[in-house]
Motif scaffolding. Structure first.
Motif, PDB file in Angstrom:
ATOM      1  N   MET A  40      15.420   0.223   1.624  1.00 19.42           N
ATOM      2  CA  MET A  40      14.934  -1.094   1.239  1.00 19.42           C
ATOM      3  C   MET A  40      14.095  -0.874  -0.022  1.00 19.42           C
ATOM      4  N   VAL A  41      14.220  -1.778  -0.986  1.00 18.70           N
ATOM      5  CA  VAL A  41      13.499  -1.666  -2.248  1.00 18.70           C
ATOM      6  C   VAL A  41      12.901  -3.010  -2.629  1.00 18.70           C
TER       7      VAL A  41
ATOM      8  N   HIS B 291       4.511  -3.552  -7.677  1.00 18.94           N
ATOM      9  CA  HIS B 291       4.950  -2.154  -7.612  1.00 18.94           C
ATOM     10  C   HIS B 291       5.071  -1.653  -6.186  1.00 18.94           C
ATOM     11  N   THR B 292       4.343  -2.273  -5.251  1.00 23.53           N
ATOM     12  CA  THR B 292       4.333  -1.839  -3.860  1.00 23.53           C
ATOM     13  C   THR B 292       4.499  -3.049  -2.943  1.00 23.53           C
ATOM     14  N   VAL B 293       4.815  -2.787  -1.702  1.00 18.04           N
ATOM     15  CA  VAL B 293       4.933  -3.868  -0.724  1.00 18.04           C
ATOM     16  C   VAL B 293       3.604  -4.608  -0.597  1.00 18.04           C
TER      17      VAL B 293
ATOM     18  N   SER C 242      11.030   1.651  -5.444  1.00 19.63           N
ATOM     19  CA  SER C 242      11.164   2.241  -4.112  1.00 19.63           C
ATOM     20  C   SER C 242      10.005   1.801  -3.236  1.00 19.63           C
ATOM     21  N   ILE C 243      10.261   1.716  -1.945  1.00 14.91           N
ATOM     22  CA  ILE C 243       9.221   1.399  -0.963  1.00 14.91           C
ATOM     23  C   ILE C 243       8.878   2.694  -0.236  1.00 14.91           C
ATOM     24  N   ASP C 244       7.632   3.100  -0.363  1.00 15.17           N
ATOM     25  CA  ASP C 244       7.175   4.353   0.233  1.00 15.17           C
ATOM     26  C   ASP C 244       6.752   4.102   1.681  1.00 15.17           C
ATOM     27  N   ASN C 245       7.750   4.002   2.549  1.00 15.45           N
ATOM     28  CA  ASN C 245       7.497   3.769   3.963  1.00 15.45           C
ATOM     29  C   ASN C 245       8.713   4.264   4.732  1.00 15.45           C
TER      30      ASN C 245
END
Length: 166
Positions: free
Chosen positions: A16-17, A29-31, A112-115
């Motif tokens: 997911m992005v 930039h982030t969720v 990108s989602i860092d999770n």
């Protein structure tokens, strides 16, 4: 339902992005940035879409679901509709699959989602009671061939054919 199927095989996966407008004028930039005030966010519907259910679960686990939902302007049945809304300028940000972004790099930013929850896995399994197990086996062989793997990867998926579903 696992007991209704033979062993599954993980065919592919995609991340997911975040999507943002070209140049990222809203600084997404982030969720967590989806909680910014006055942001028009698009998400997939958690009742009509696997992406929506995965996204809903991820936002809930992150503790930001309610704050993000305040900014949601549309829930769609598919990520393709979110990409279309983003390209039309109707949204500032959306969460979609990387596989949905393979042709939008010229008009949208992809982050990108860092999770660890930001991933969708595509398994394949045949029903134990299926009358067409041999046909399903041939389909699986075609899906897991090297040429199919190249097609999966060109569409934004990671080809994992042959790995066993945990």
């Amino acid at each position: 339902v696992k007991d209704l199927f033979l062993d599954s095989v993980t065919v592919s996966e995609t991340d997911m992005v975040l999507l943002a407008a070209k140049g990222n004028p809203k600084g997404v930039h982030t969720v967590q940035d989806l909680t910014k005030p006055d942001l028009r966010v698009g998400l997939a519907d958690p009742q009509k879409s696997a992406l929506g259910a995965l996204c809903d679960r991820m936002l809930d686990r992150m503790g930001i679901k309610d704050a993000v939902l305040k900014n949601v302007k549309t829930f769609t049945a598919t990520a393709d509709f979110l990409v279309t809304d983003m390209r039309a300028g109707a949204l500032d940000a959306a969460i979609v699959y990387r596989a949905n972004t393979s042709k939008v790099g010229d008009s949208l930013e992809v982050f990108s989602i860092d999770n660890p929850a930001a991933k969708a896995v595509q398994p394949f399994a045949t029903g134990k009671e299926s009358k067409h197990k041999q046909l399903a086996s041939r389909l699986l062989a075609a899906i897991t061939s090297a040429s199919a793997g190249r097609q999966f990867e060109s569409a934004g998926f990671r080809f994992l054919a042959g790995s066993t579903e945990p």
